[in-house]
Design a protein around this motif. Structure first.
Motif, mmCIF file in Angstrom:
data_model
loop_
_atom_site.group_PDB
_atom_site.id
_atom_site.type_symbol
_atom_site.label_atom_id
_atom_site.label_comp_id
_atom_site.label_asym_id
_atom_site.label_seq_id
_atom_site.Cartn_x
_atom_site.Cartn_y
_atom_site.Cartn_z
ATOM 1 N N ARG A 1 16.248 -23.071 -69.153
ATOM 2 C CA ARG A 1 16.235 -23.459 -70.570
ATOM 3 C C ARG A 1 15.860 -22.288 -71.466
ATOM 4 N NH1 ARG A 1 12.358 -28.433 -70.450
ATOM 5 N NH2 ARG A 1 11.670 -27.338 -68.617
ATOM 6 N N PHE A 2 15.124 -21.342 -70.941
ATOM 7 C CA PHE A 2 14.667 -20.203 -71.721
ATOM 8 C C PHE A 2 15.809 -19.221 -72.009
ATOM 9 C CE2 PHE A 2 12.015 -16.475 -72.684
ATOM 10 C CZ PHE A 2 11.044 -17.042 -73.468
ATOM 11 N N GLY A 3 16.729 -19.095 -71.074
ATOM 12 C CA GLY A 3 17.876 -18.214 -71.276
ATOM 13 C C GLY A 3 17.710 -16.822 -70.701
ATOM 14 N N SER A 4 16.489 -16.451 -70.337
ATOM 15 C CA SER A 4 16.209 -15.169 -69.700
ATOM 16 C C SER A 4 14.922 -15.353 -68.900
ATOM 17 C CB SER A 4 16.055 -14.058 -70.743
ATOM 18 O OG SER A 4 14.934 -14.303 -71.571
ATOM 19 N N ASP A 5 14.477 -14.299 -68.253
ATOM 20 C CA ASP A 5 13.271 -14.379 -67.425
ATOM 21 C C ASP A 5 12.047 -14.470 -68.335
ATOM 22 O OD1 ASP A 5 11.172 -14.133 -65.659
ATOM 23 O OD2 ASP A 5 12.081 -12.484 -64.536
ATOM 24 N N LYS A 6 11.557 -15.681 -68.553
ATOM 25 C CA LYS A 6 10.447 -15.866 -69.492
ATOM 26 C C LYS A 6 9.159 -15.225 -69.004
ATOM 27 C CE LYS A 6 9.764 -20.681 -68.167
ATOM 28 N NZ LYS A 6 9.614 -22.010 -68.741
ATOM 29 N N ARG A 7 9.022 -14.989 -67.740
ATOM 30 C CA ARG A 7 7.804 -14.345 -67.231
ATOM 31 C C ARG A 7 7.640 -12.952 -67.836
ATOM 32 N NH1 ARG A 7 9.545 -14.862 -61.160
ATOM 33 N NH2 ARG A 7 11.314 -13.900 -62.200
ATOM 34 N N VAL B 1 2.722 -17.099 -57.158
ATOM 35 C CA VAL B 1 3.859 -17.522 -56.345
ATOM 36 C C VAL B 1 5.159 -17.140 -57.043
ATOM 37 C CG1 VAL B 1 4.981 -19.454 -55.175
ATOM 38 C CG2 VAL B 1 2.486 -19.446 -55.451
ATOM 39 N N LEU B 2 5.961 -16.364 -56.328
ATOM 40 C CA LEU B 2 7.236 -15.855 -56.833
ATOM 41 C C LEU B 2 8.343 -16.155 -55.833
ATOM 42 C CD1 LEU B 2 5.847 -12.356 -57.830
ATOM 43 C CD2 LEU B 2 6.462 -14.175 -59.424
ATOM 44 N N LYS B 3 9.564 -15.928 -56.246
ATOM 45 C CA LYS B 3 10.682 -16.029 -55.305
ATOM 46 C C LYS B 3 10.902 -14.655 -54.658
ATOM 47 C CE LYS B 3 13.767 -16.256 -59.262
ATOM 48 N NZ LYS B 3 12.920 -16.703 -60.336
ATOM 49 N N TRP C 1 10.155 -5.922 -58.810
ATOM 50 C CA TRP C 1 9.312 -5.687 -59.989
ATOM 51 C C TRP C 1 7.887 -6.204 -59.813
ATOM 52 C CZ3 TRP C 1 7.160 -9.881 -62.336
ATOM 53 C CH2 TRP C 1 7.795 -11.117 -62.166
ATOM 54 N N ALA C 2 7.665 -7.157 -58.946
ATOM 55 C CA ALA C 2 6.344 -7.778 -58.824
ATOM 56 C C ALA C 2 5.301 -6.845 -58.227
ATOM 57 C CB ALA C 2 6.444 -9.055 -57.993
ATOM 58 N N SER C 3 5.714 -5.858 -57.485
ATOM 59 C CA SER C 3 4.744 -4.948 -56.856
ATOM 60 C C SER C 3 3.915 -4.191 -57.889
ATOM 61 C CB SER C 3 5.469 -3.972 -55.931
ATOM 62 O OG SER C 3 6.361 -3.175 -56.686
ATOM 63 N N ARG C 4 4.358 -4.164 -59.143
ATOM 64 C CA ARG C 4 3.611 -3.470 -60.203
ATOM 65 C C ARG C 4 2.465 -4.315 -60.759
ATOM 66 N NH1 ARG C 4 9.126 -2.389 -62.026
ATOM 67 N NH2 ARG C 4 8.781 -4.125 -63.422
ATOM 68 N N LEU C 5 2.429 -5.591 -60.426
ATOM 69 C CA LEU C 5 1.384 -6.473 -60.946
ATOM 70 C C LEU C 5 0.064 -6.219 -60.220
ATOM 71 C CD1 LEU C 5 3.488 -9.748 -61.121
ATOM 72 C CD2 LEU C 5 2.758 -8.345 -63.057
ATOM 73 N N ASP C 6 -1.015 -6.261 -60.981
ATOM 74 C CA ASP C 6 -2.326 -6.115 -60.344
ATOM 75 C C ASP C 6 -3.154 -7.373 -60.601
ATOM 76 O OD1 ASP C 6 -2.839 -5.724 -63.025
ATOM 77 O OD2 ASP C 6 -3.944 -3.879 -62.771
ATOM 78 N N LYS C 7 -4.298 -7.451 -59.970
ATOM 79 C CA LYS C 7 -5.241 -8.570 -60.080
ATOM 80 C C LYS C 7 -4.735 -9.848 -59.432
ATOM 81 C CE LYS C 7 -7.145 -6.935 -64.443
ATOM 82 N NZ LYS C 7 -7.394 -7.253 -65.843
ATOM 83 N N VAL C 8 -3.675 -9.753 -58.629
ATOM 84 C CA VAL C 8 -3.117 -10.945 -58.005
ATOM 85 C C VAL C 8 -2.757 -10.662 -56.547
ATOM 86 C CG1 VAL C 8 -2.146 -11.909 -60.133
ATOM 87 C CG2 VAL C 8 -0.735 -10.425 -58.713
ATOM 88 N N GLN C 9 -2.765 -11.748 -55.783
ATOM 89 C CA GLN C 9 -2.189 -11.699 -54.440
ATOM 90 C C GLN C 9 -0.798 -12.300 -54.560
ATOM 91 O OE1 GLN C 9 -4.391 -13.727 -51.332
ATOM 92 N NE2 GLN C 9 -2.545 -13.979 -50.119
#
Length: 190
Positions: A19-25, A53-55, A61-69
């Motif tokens: 519904r958002f039309g793009s990657d809202k994250r 939790v991701l797909k 791109w997710a490897s750049r995130l910090d403070k999360v497992q």
């Protein structure tokens, strides 16, 4: 349990944003941060552990995130229940888990702290409400983890909350962020 119970948050971020039309994250909010970065920042200030939790397709791109497992839900395309089951499986060592949605970045840290402090034991379920309407995140004591790990489809944890109404503490909060999710880029839906 010895000492203070360990509480974590499972942030569900494996949806398709149709519904958002793009990657809202990765949508930039007014302060310049992405929606996902904002959500992570609020939760990481309150909880000992953040399980994002991701797909599988998000690995690049997710490897750049910090403070999360990072937790990758192999069956994310089959519905939210599969993503939630994967997140709870990764957090099964914790005493409490709060189920959060990545597209709800407006929740206040004080609200999260109040919910976390209300967890009373392994049978507890805690849910915020704003003006009588139940919202997110919902906290679960470890007695509910096996049931959450068996979820499938797109219903999420709603059935678990209904099945354990006697264990559910609904806390009225003055925080519309517990209801506000972003489903389109131009406005916030409640």
């Amino acid at each position: 349990m010895t000492g203070r119970p360990a509480a974590g948050a499972v942030i569900l971020a494996a949806g398709e944003s149709t519904r958002f039309g793009s990657d809202k994250r990765r949508f930039r909010l007014a302060d310049g941060r992405t929606m996902l970065e904002t959500t992570i920042a609020v939760y990481s200030g309150v909880f000992e552990e953040i399980l994002l939790v991701l797909k599988i397709a998000d690995k690049a791109w997710a490897s750049r995130l910090d403070k999360v497992q990072l937790v990758y839900a192999r069956d994310a395309a089959l519905g939210m229940g599969h993503s939630l089951a994967a997140g709870v499986g990764a957090g099964r060592h914790l005493d409490f888990l709060f189920v959060a949605l990545a597209d709800m970045p407006d929740i206040q840290a004080d609200t999260l702290m109040r919910l976390k402090d209300a967890m009373a034991g392994p049978e507890s379920i805690v849910q915020p409400a704003y003006r009588g309407t139940p919202g997110h995140p919902v906290g679960f004591g470890r007695a509910h983890f096996n049931e959450l790990r068996r979820l499938t489809g797109d219903l999420g944890a709603r059935g678990v909350v209904r099945a354990h109404g006697e264990s559910t503490l609904r806390i009225e909060v003055n925080d519309p962020g517990v209801l506000k999710d972003y489903d389109v880029p131009t406005r916030a839906d409640t």
